[in-house]
Design a protein around this motif. Structure first.
Motif, mmCIF file in Angstrom:
data_model
loop_
_atom_site.group_PDB
_atom_site.id
_atom_site.type_symbol
_atom_site.label_atom_id
_atom_site.label_comp_id
_atom_site.label_asym_id
_atom_site.label_seq_id
_atom_site.Cartn_x
_atom_site.Cartn_y
_atom_site.Cartn_z
ATOM 1 N N PRO A 280 16.883 20.016 51.064
ATOM 2 C CA PRO A 280 15.677 20.637 50.496
ATOM 3 C C PRO A 280 15.717 22.160 50.572
ATOM 4 C CG PRO A 280 15.205 19.805 52.691
ATOM 5 C CD PRO A 280 16.616 19.344 52.359
ATOM 6 N N LEU A 281 16.681 22.765 49.893
ATOM 7 C CA LEU A 281 16.864 24.217 49.966
ATOM 8 C C LEU A 281 15.805 24.988 49.191
ATOM 9 C CD1 LEU A 281 20.753 24.429 49.567
ATOM 10 C CD2 LEU A 281 19.421 24.333 51.666
ATOM 11 N N CYS A 282 15.112 24.308 48.280
ATOM 12 C CA CYS A 282 14.097 24.987 47.478
ATOM 13 C C CYS A 282 12.682 24.584 47.867
ATOM 14 C CB CYS A 282 14.313 24.697 45.994
ATOM 15 S SG CYS A 282 15.873 25.358 45.378
ATOM 16 N N ALA A 283 12.549 23.762 48.904
ATOM 17 C CA ALA A 283 11.222 23.354 49.354
ATOM 18 C C ALA A 283 10.542 24.519 50.070
ATOM 19 C CB ALA A 283 11.329 22.156 50.294
ATOM 20 N N GLN A 284 9.233 24.557 49.978
ATOM 21 C CA GLN A 284 8.484 25.661 50.575
ATOM 22 C C GLN A 284 8.649 25.710 52.086
ATOM 23 O OE1 GLN A 284 4.439 25.295 49.233
ATOM 24 N NE2 GLN A 284 4.930 25.843 47.123
ATOM 25 N N PRO B 71 10.509 5.419 39.359
ATOM 26 C CA PRO B 71 9.235 5.077 38.687
ATOM 27 C C PRO B 71 8.045 5.833 39.283
ATOM 28 C CG PRO B 71 10.517 3.094 39.107
ATOM 29 C CD PRO B 71 11.203 4.196 39.848
ATOM 30 N N GLU B 72 8.041 5.965 40.604
ATOM 31 C CA GLU B 72 6.943 6.692 41.255
ATOM 32 C C GLU B 72 6.950 8.170 40.857
ATOM 33 O OE1 GLU B 72 5.601 8.252 45.677
ATOM 34 O OE2 GLU B 72 7.089 6.636 45.521
ATOM 35 N N LEU B 73 8.137 8.767 40.822
ATOM 36 C CA LEU B 73 8.236 10.178 40.448
ATOM 37 C C LEU B 73 7.837 10.396 38.998
ATOM 38 C CD1 LEU B 73 11.573 11.074 42.291
ATOM 39 C CD2 LEU B 73 9.252 11.755 42.942
ATOM 40 N N ALA C 73 4.895 19.347 42.252
ATOM 41 C CA ALA C 73 4.512 17.976 42.630
ATOM 42 C C ALA C 73 5.736 17.144 42.982
ATOM 43 C CB ALA C 73 3.736 17.326 41.479
ATOM 44 N N VAL C 74 6.806 17.253 42.190
ATOM 45 C CA VAL C 74 8.024 16.470 42.425
ATOM 46 C C VAL C 74 8.722 16.935 43.699
ATOM 47 C CG1 VAL C 74 10.327 15.952 41.522
ATOM 48 C CG2 VAL C 74 8.343 15.878 40.002
ATOM 49 N N LEU C 75 8.803 18.257 43.905
ATOM 50 C CA LEU C 75 9.449 18.780 45.108
ATOM 51 C C LEU C 75 8.720 18.326 46.375
ATOM 52 C CD1 LEU C 75 10.571 22.477 44.432
ATOM 53 C CD2 LEU C 75 11.992 20.581 45.198
ATOM 54 N N THR C 76 7.396 18.374 46.329
ATOM 55 C CA THR C 76 6.611 17.977 47.500
ATOM 56 C C THR C 76 6.842 16.513 47.840
ATOM 57 O OG1 THR C 76 4.899 19.612 47.022
ATOM 58 C CG2 THR C 76 4.288 17.786 48.453
ATOM 59 N N ASP D 92 9.246 17.166 24.539
ATOM 60 C CA ASP D 92 10.478 17.370 23.777
ATOM 61 C C ASP D 92 11.609 17.944 24.630
ATOM 62 O OD1 ASP D 92 9.241 16.467 21.462
ATOM 63 O OD2 ASP D 92 8.579 18.479 20.869
ATOM 64 N N GLY D 93 11.264 18.464 25.796
ATOM 65 C CA GLY D 93 12.299 19.059 26.649
ATOM 66 C C GLY D 93 13.013 20.216 25.985
ATOM 67 N N ALA D 94 12.297 20.953 25.121
ATOM 68 C CA ALA D 94 12.933 22.013 24.335
ATOM 69 C C ALA D 94 12.702 23.412 24.892
ATOM 70 C CB ALA D 94 12.417 21.951 22.893
ATOM 71 N N GLY D 95 11.982 23.501 26.001
ATOM 72 C CA GLY D 95 11.680 24.822 26.560
ATOM 73 C C GLY D 95 12.657 25.245 27.635
ATOM 74 N N LYS D 96 12.462 26.458 28.123
ATOM 75 C CA LYS D 96 13.299 26.958 29.215
ATOM 76 C C LYS D 96 13.143 26.033 30.415
ATOM 77 C CE LYS D 96 12.992 31.794 27.811
ATOM 78 N NZ LYS D 96 12.457 33.143 28.160
ATOM 79 N N ASN D 97 14.268 25.746 31.045
ATOM 80 C CA ASN D 97 14.222 24.793 32.151
ATOM 81 C C ASN D 97 14.256 25.500 33.494
ATOM 82 O OD1 ASN D 97 17.236 25.020 32.829
ATOM 83 N ND2 ASN D 97 17.277 24.402 30.684
ATOM 84 N N TRP D 98 13.990 24.736 34.529
ATOM 85 C CA TRP D 98 14.002 25.256 35.903
ATOM 86 C C TRP D 98 14.896 24.349 36.716
ATOM 87 C CZ3 TRP D 98 13.076 23.472 40.772
ATOM 88 C CH2 TRP D 98 12.845 24.419 41.779
ATOM 89 N N TRP D 99 15.755 24.934 37.530
ATOM 90 C CA TRP D 99 16.597 24.094 38.366
ATOM 91 C C TRP D 99 16.760 24.705 39.756
ATOM 92 C CZ3 TRP D 99 19.284 25.712 33.681
ATOM 93 C CH2 TRP D 99 20.055 26.858 33.830
ATOM 94 N N CYS D 100 16.915 23.832 40.692
ATOM 95 C CA CYS D 100 17.177 24.252 42.063
ATOM 96 C C CYS D 100 17.863 23.091 42.781
ATOM 97 C CB CYS D 100 15.893 24.676 42.772
ATOM 98 S SG CYS D 100 16.225 25.732 44.223
ATOM 99 N N VAL D 101 17.589 22.896 44.059
ATOM 100 C CA VAL D 101 18.234 21.847 44.841
ATOM 101 C C VAL D 101 17.156 21.015 45.516
ATOM 102 C CG1 VAL D 101 19.845 21.339 46.717
ATOM 103 C CG2 VAL D 101 20.237 23.317 45.247
ATOM 104 N N VAL D 102 17.179 19.708 45.258
ATOM 105 C CA VAL D 102 16.207 18.822 45.891
ATOM 106 C C VAL D 102 16.761 18.231 47.187
ATOM 107 C CG1 VAL D 102 16.884 16.746 44.609
ATOM 108 C CG2 VAL D 102 14.545 16.972 45.438
#
Length: 208
Positions: free
Chosen positions: A157-161, A92-94, A65-68, A144-154
């Motif tokens: 837009p190198l990670c956009a579909q 705020p929108e994101l 949703a955020v990437l789109t 809690d932000g305690a789980g495995k995270n995901w990262w790429c590049v916004v």
């Protein structure tokens, strides 16, 4: 009267000095290369509430949703400063978008969205890589932000579909040929450069 012969420095000492000089020069290049890349990139960092299967799946839905939405907000040919300004204006929108996505799945986790300088390790993606170092990142912390995270590049837009050509997308955002090669090459020479960047970034963090 005999003149004393000047003692020549031992071979091992000369080799050490040459090695140290090469290491300093290599390290300087490494840090400069990473910083130049970082000045053109905004990473995306999604932190899941936990490592449970459900929370990890939710993390990916928030990511999509955020990437789109980010792809709609950001102009690929703009620079990083313009991208940062656009993202700050729409934080705020994101945040609301992430909350809506979470609520639609039946969860009531809190969400914190921010732009912050974040230290990342060397990361290899499907079509490109980025060296370790500090990058500006759009961070979305779920619960809690305690789980495995995901990262790429916004940005770019190198990670956009919709991204099919990493080099073309990167160069449209102002990347040089050398920077594109650094991200795309995977041979031993470039892997050594990435490792040297990671080592010097680790040393810099320890010293600071």
């Amino acid at each position: 009267m005999r003149r004393r012969r000047k003692r020549r420095p031992p071979v091992m000492l000369l080799s050490l000095l040459i090695g140290l000089t090469a290491a300093v020069l290599w390290g300087g290049w490494s840090l400069r290369a990473q910083r130049e890349l970082a000045d053109k990139v905004v990473r995306l960092h999604i932190l899941a509430n936990s490592d449970s299967e459900a929370d990890q799946a939710l993390k990916l839905q928030v990511r999509d949703a955020v990437l789109t939405r980010a792809e709609e907000l950001l102009v690929p040919s703009d620079g990083r400063k313009e991208a940062e300004m656009a993202l700050r204006d729409h934080l705020p929108e994101l945040t609301t978008l992430a909350q809506t996505t979470i609520a639609a799945e039946g969860y009531d986790y809190s969400v914190r969205t921010e732009l912050a300088n974040t230290v990342f390790p060397t990361r290899e993606y499907e079509d490109f890589s980025l060296p370790a170092g500090s990058y500006l990142a759009l961070r979305v912390v779920i619960g809690d932000g305690a789980g495995k995270n995901w990262w790429c590049v916004v940005f770019p837009p190198l990670c956009a579909q919709s991204t099919t050509d990493v080099a073309q997308t990167a160069m449209a955002a102002g990347f040089s040929d050398a920077e594109v090669r650094l991200m795309e090459e995977s041979d031993t020479r470039y892997l050594l450069k990435f490792k040297s960047i990671e080592l010097w970034e680790w040393v810099r963090q320890k010293l600071s």
